[in-house]
Scaffold this motif. Structure first.
Motif, PDB file in Angstrom:
ATOM      1  N   ALA A   1       3.684   0.817   4.450  1.00 30.02           N
ATOM      2  CA  ALA A   1       4.688   1.637   3.780  1.00 30.02           C
ATOM      3  C   ALA A   1       5.759   2.086   4.761  1.00 30.02           C
ATOM      4  CB  ALA A   1       4.028   2.852   3.131  1.00 30.02           C
ATOM      5  N   ASP A   2       6.943   2.329   4.231  1.00 32.96           N
ATOM      6  CA  ASP A   2       8.081   2.729   5.063  1.00 32.96           C
ATOM      7  C   ASP A   2       8.211   4.233   5.204  1.00 32.96           C
ATOM      8  OD1 ASP A   2       9.444   0.027   5.489  1.00 32.96           O
ATOM      9  OD2 ASP A   2       9.194   0.098   3.316  1.00 32.96           O
ATOM     10  N   GLY A   3       7.579   4.988   4.313  1.00 29.31           N
ATOM     11  CA  GLY A   3       7.679   6.435   4.372  1.00 29.31           C
ATOM     12  C   GLY A   3       6.820   7.071   3.307  1.00 29.31           C
ATOM     13  N   LEU A   4       6.829   8.402   3.294  1.00 32.26           N
ATOM     14  CA  LEU A   4       6.006   9.173   2.374  1.00 32.26           C
ATOM     15  C   LEU A   4       6.836  10.234   1.673  1.00 32.26           C
ATOM     16  CD1 LEU A   4       3.012   9.941   4.780  1.00 32.26           C
ATOM     17  CD2 LEU A   4       3.149   8.060   3.128  1.00 32.26           C
ATOM     18  N   MET A   5       6.494  10.508   0.421  1.00 32.66           N
ATOM     19  CA  MET A   5       6.929  11.729  -0.244  1.00 32.66           C
ATOM     20  C   MET A   5       5.713  12.639  -0.291  1.00 32.66           C
ATOM     21  SD  MET A   5       8.969  12.369  -3.834  1.00 32.66           S
ATOM     22  CE  MET A   5       7.663  11.962  -5.004  1.00 32.66           C
ATOM     23  N   LEU A   6       5.863  13.878   0.165  1.00 27.30           N
ATOM     24  CA  LEU A   6       4.722  14.763   0.347  1.00 27.30           C
ATOM     25  C   LEU A   6       4.873  16.032  -0.469  1.00 27.30           C
ATOM     26  CD1 LEU A   6       2.106  15.600   1.817  1.00 27.30           C
ATOM     27  CD2 LEU A   6       3.544  16.330   3.743  1.00 27.30           C
ATOM     28  N   LEU A   7       3.943  16.248  -1.398  1.00 26.65           N
ATOM     29  CA  LEU A   7       3.902  17.470  -2.194  1.00 26.65           C
ATOM     30  C   LEU A   7       3.065  18.524  -1.484  1.00 26.65           C
ATOM     31  CD1 LEU A   7       4.633  15.198  -4.354  1.00 26.65           C
ATOM     32  CD2 LEU A   7       3.648  16.765  -6.025  1.00 26.65           C
ATOM     33  N   PRO A   8       3.270  19.804  -1.826  1.00 28.72           N
ATOM     34  CA  PRO A   8       2.372  20.854  -1.330  1.00 28.72           C
ATOM     35  C   PRO A   8       0.967  20.621  -1.870  1.00 28.72           C
ATOM     36  CG  PRO A   8       4.361  21.785  -2.308  1.00 28.72           C
ATOM     37  CD  PRO A   8       4.332  20.344  -2.677  1.00 28.72           C
TER      38      PRO A   8
ATOM     39  N   LEU B   1      -4.387   8.157 -10.767  1.00 32.25           N
ATOM     40  CA  LEU B   1      -4.520   6.905 -10.035  1.00 32.25           C
ATOM     41  C   LEU B   1      -5.544   7.027  -8.917  1.00 32.25           C
ATOM     42  CD1 LEU B   1      -0.759   5.906  -9.559  1.00 32.25           C
ATOM     43  CD2 LEU B   1      -2.349   5.008 -11.272  1.00 32.25           C
ATOM     44  N   THR B   2      -6.327   5.981  -8.732  1.00 34.03           N
ATOM     45  CA  THR B   2      -7.180   5.919  -7.549  1.00 34.03           C
ATOM     46  C   THR B   2      -6.358   5.417  -6.368  1.00 34.03           C
ATOM     47  OG1 THR B   2      -7.860   3.620  -7.894  1.00 34.03           O
ATOM     48  CG2 THR B   2      -9.152   5.333  -9.029  1.00 34.03           C
ATOM     49  N   ASN B   3      -6.843   5.655  -5.170  1.00 32.73           N
ATOM     50  CA  ASN B   3      -6.139   5.144  -3.993  1.00 32.73           C
ATOM     51  C   ASN B   3      -6.102   3.620  -3.998  1.00 32.73           C
ATOM     52  OD1 ASN B   3      -5.714   7.755  -3.224  1.00 32.73           O
ATOM     53  ND2 ASN B   3      -6.925   7.653  -1.343  1.00 32.73           N
ATOM     54  N   GLU B   4      -7.132   3.002  -4.542  1.00 29.90           N
ATOM     55  CA  GLU B   4      -7.137   1.542  -4.620  1.00 29.90           C
ATOM     56  C   GLU B   4      -6.043   1.050  -5.563  1.00 29.90           C
ATOM     57  OE1 GLU B   4      -7.730  -2.318  -3.908  1.00 29.90           O
ATOM     58  OE2 GLU B   4      -8.626  -0.652  -2.790  1.00 29.90           O
ATOM     59  N   GLU B   5      -5.795   1.777  -6.654  1.00 24.98           N
ATOM     60  CA  GLU B   5      -4.717   1.402  -7.565  1.00 24.98           C
ATOM     61  C   GLU B   5      -3.357   1.603  -6.896  1.00 24.98           C
ATOM     62  OE1 GLU B   5      -6.398   2.108 -12.066  1.00 24.98           O
ATOM     63  OE2 GLU B   5      -5.957   3.895 -10.855  1.00 24.98           O
ATOM     64  N   LYS B   6      -3.216   2.686  -6.140  1.00 27.27           N
ATOM     65  CA  LYS B   6      -1.964   2.885  -5.411  1.00 27.27           C
ATOM     66  C   LYS B   6      -1.725   1.728  -4.437  1.00 27.27           C
ATOM     67  CE  LYS B   6      -2.436   7.897  -5.772  1.00 27.27           C
ATOM     68  NZ  LYS B   6      -2.738   9.166  -5.067  1.00 27.27           N
ATOM     69  N   LYS B   7      -2.788   1.292  -3.798  1.00 28.76           N
ATOM     70  CA  LYS B   7      -2.668   0.150  -2.886  1.00 28.76           C
ATOM     71  C   LYS B   7      -2.270  -1.109  -3.644  1.00 28.76           C
ATOM     72  CE  LYS B   7      -5.170  -2.458   0.668  1.00 28.76           C
ATOM     73  NZ  LYS B   7      -6.473  -2.606   1.390  1.00 28.76           N
ATOM     74  N   GLN B   8      -2.863  -1.332  -4.810  1.00 30.65           N
ATOM     75  CA  GLN B   8      -2.503  -2.496  -5.631  1.00 30.65           C
ATOM     76  C   GLN B   8      -1.021  -2.467  -5.990  1.00 30.65           C
ATOM     77  OE1 GLN B   8      -6.252  -2.098  -8.449  1.00 30.65           O
ATOM     78  NE2 GLN B   8      -5.140  -3.957  -8.931  1.00 30.65           N
ATOM     79  N   LEU B   9      -0.538  -1.307  -6.410  1.00 30.94           N
ATOM     80  CA  LEU B   9       0.879  -1.179  -6.757  1.00 30.94           C
ATOM     81  C   LEU B   9       1.751  -1.441  -5.539  1.00 30.94           C
ATOM     82  CD1 LEU B   9       0.663   2.033  -8.974  1.00 30.94           C
ATOM     83  CD2 LEU B   9       1.208  -0.279  -9.793  1.00 30.94           C
ATOM     84  N   TYR B  10       1.359  -0.881  -4.408  1.00 30.11           N
ATOM     85  CA  TYR B  10       2.130  -1.091  -3.185  1.00 30.11           C
ATOM     86  C   TYR B  10       2.180  -2.577  -2.822  1.00 30.11           C
ATOM     87  CZ  TYR B  10       3.518  -1.506   1.589  1.00 30.11           C
ATOM     88  OH  TYR B  10       4.174  -1.936   2.723  1.00 30.11           O
ATOM     89  N   LEU B  11       1.025  -3.241  -2.799  1.00 32.42           N
ATOM     90  CA  LEU B  11       0.981  -4.641  -2.375  1.00 32.42           C
ATOM     91  C   LEU B  11       1.738  -5.543  -3.340  1.00 32.42           C
ATOM     92  CD1 LEU B  11      -2.715  -4.919  -1.125  1.00 32.42           C
ATOM     93  CD2 LEU B  11      -0.632  -4.732   0.261  1.00 32.42           C
ATOM     94  N   ALA B  12       1.653  -5.231  -4.642  1.00 33.72           N
ATOM     95  CA  ALA B  12       2.398  -6.029  -5.622  1.00 33.72           C
ATOM     96  C   ALA B  12       3.898  -5.851  -5.422  1.00 33.72           C
ATOM     97  CB  ALA B  12       1.995  -5.640  -7.042  1.00 33.72           C
ATOM     98  N   ALA B  13       4.312  -4.616  -5.132  1.00 28.52           N
ATOM     99  CA  ALA B  13       5.732  -4.366  -4.891  1.00 28.52           C
ATOM    100  C   ALA B  13       6.192  -5.034  -3.605  1.00 28.52           C
ATOM    101  CB  ALA B  13       5.995  -2.863  -4.830  1.00 28.52           C
ATOM    102  N   ARG B  14       5.405  -4.914  -2.555  1.00 27.76           N
ATOM    103  CA  ARG B  14       5.783  -5.505  -1.276  1.00 27.76           C
ATOM    104  C   ARG B  14       5.903  -7.024  -1.392  1.00 27.76           C
ATOM    105  NH1 ARG B  14       8.673  -3.524   2.027  1.00 27.76           N
ATOM    106  NH2 ARG B  14       7.367  -1.849   2.851  1.00 27.76           N
ATOM    107  N   ASP B  15       5.005  -7.615  -2.163  1.00 31.77           N
ATOM    108  CA  ASP B  15       5.042  -9.068  -2.343  1.00 31.77           C
ATOM    109  C   ASP B  15       6.248  -9.499  -3.170  1.00 31.77           C
ATOM    110  OD1 ASP B  15       3.699 -11.759  -2.195  1.00 31.77           O
ATOM    111  OD2 ASP B  15       3.662 -11.483  -4.374  1.00 31.77           O
ATOM    112  N   PHE B  16       6.663  -8.633  -4.114  1.00 30.88           N
ATOM    113  CA  PHE B  16       7.740  -8.990  -5.040  1.00 30.88           C
ATOM    114  C   PHE B  16       9.117  -8.724  -4.459  1.00 30.88           C
ATOM    115  CE2 PHE B  16      10.679  -7.991  -8.484  1.00 30.88           C
ATOM    116  CZ  PHE B  16      10.533  -9.096  -9.314  1.00 30.88           C
ATOM    117  N   LEU B  17       9.272  -7.619  -3.776  1.00 33.37           N
ATOM    118  CA  LEU B  17      10.591  -7.191  -3.294  1.00 33.37           C
ATOM    119  C   LEU B  17      11.000  -7.943  -2.038  1.00 33.37           C
ATOM    120  CD1 LEU B  17      10.032  -3.363  -3.791  1.00 33.37           C
ATOM    121  CD2 LEU B  17      11.531  -4.823  -5.173  1.00 33.37           C
TER     122      LEU B  17
END
Length: 310
Positions: free
Chosen positions: A101-108, A55-71
């Motif tokens: 965003a409300d929080g992050l999941m962070l991988l090594p 995923l590109t960061n722009e796609e992650k943003k699209q997913l986030y904004l679509a979710a925020r608008d829907f939920l």
């Protein structure tokens, strides 16, 4: 410091794609609706199951904004950070905060086997770049980096590092964490076939995979366990186990996408270099899914069960 309620079920959401390899926002919303109706407590965007590396960061943003608008307003959304460089990780953390965003999941660190000092420096840099609550992802089986108790000790001053997705597959680690740190770090189980055991041992939440296809059964198990009805939860869990074991295979994305297609809340489309399942392998996984659907249990009224969480 921002607080976050780490109790509950948090789907590591699949990323749906169209046959032409674009984000399938319509299917994204269908799955979000199923998760919401099932009673999940938040969602995670762009995790391993979400094909983060493609995923590109722009796609992650699209997913986030679509979710925020829907939920519903205020529904918790976490963004996954799984980057190759510290600068990319800190930049995405800052971007996610700017999106709301409300929080992050962070991988090594990805693509580099960092030692303890390097891993700690990476976590500290990201934590310092954002005020968002952070859940570290401890998965030495897949990512070869183990976040030790001593490393968690060194991270104590970073108050926005609040939780761990515990995927070491050593359930003793839950008790070790609690004995060492009390409730300083919330613990979320991240291995579907060990979820019930982990919840009984004191895990606060479940970062789930098969929830992408079977959200109601996942939430039912969590709430039953946390309300003390282990016997009822165990019956569902035993039915669920052949499906849950799809979560610990290298092709878990394809397997769980096939399951989500089977329940009508996803498609099989994956992004290259992944390929859709073919031949005998697909037949075998499909048989697991078909058997589960044919014997799907009648669930109790779990949405009205009070989960005993702190």
């Amino acid at each position: 410091m921002r607080k976050f309620n780490w109790n509950g079920v948090f789907p590591a959401l699949l990323t749906p794609f169209t046959p032409s390899d674009e984000l399938d926002i319509d299917m994204w919303k269908i799955n979000l609706a199923a998760q919401l109706d099932a009673g999940v407590d938040g969602i995670i965007i762009g995790g391993s199951l979400g094909e983060a590396s493609t995923l590109t960061n722009e796609e992650k943003k699209q997913l986030y904004l679509a979710a925020r608008d829907f939920l519903p307003k205020g529904f918790p959304i976490l963004v996954n950070i799984a980057e190759q460089t510290t600068s990319a990780a800190t930049a995405l953390a800052a971007d996610a905060e700017s999106w709301g965003a409300d929080g992050l999941m962070l991988l090594p660190p990805m693509r580099y086997y960092a030692d303890n000092a390097e891993t700690l420096a990476f976590f500290k840099a990201v934590a310092s770049a954002t005020s968002l609550p952070i859940m570290l992802y401890n998965n030495p089986v897949d990512y070869k980096i183990f976040i030790t108790l001593e490393m968690f000790e060194e991270l104590l001053p970073y108050q926005n590092i609040q939780a761990v997705k515990e995927s070491s597959r050593d359930v003793i680690n839950i008790t070790r964490m609690i004995n060492r740190f009390g409730d300083r770090y919330k613990i979320l189980t991240g291995v579907d076939p060990l979820a019930l055991e982990s919840l009984v041992l004191g895990a606060d939440g479940w970062v789930a995979g098969l929830v992408d296809a079977f959200p109601r059964e996942t939430v039912a198990i969590f709430r039953l366990v946390k309300s003390g009805d282990i016997a009822t939860a165990l019956k569902i869990y035993r039915w669920f186990m052949p499906l849950l074991e799809l979560d610990i295979h290298p092709r878990l994305v394809q397997y769980i996408k096939l399951a989500a297609a089977g329940t009508g809340i996803g498609t099989e489309n994956v992004r290259a270099p992944r390929l859709q399942l073919q031949g005998k392998e697909r037949e075998t996984v499909q048989q697991v899914i078909d058997t589960a659907l044919a014997t799907r249990p009648i669930l109790p009224d779990y949405l009205n069960i009070h989960a005993n969480v702190q």
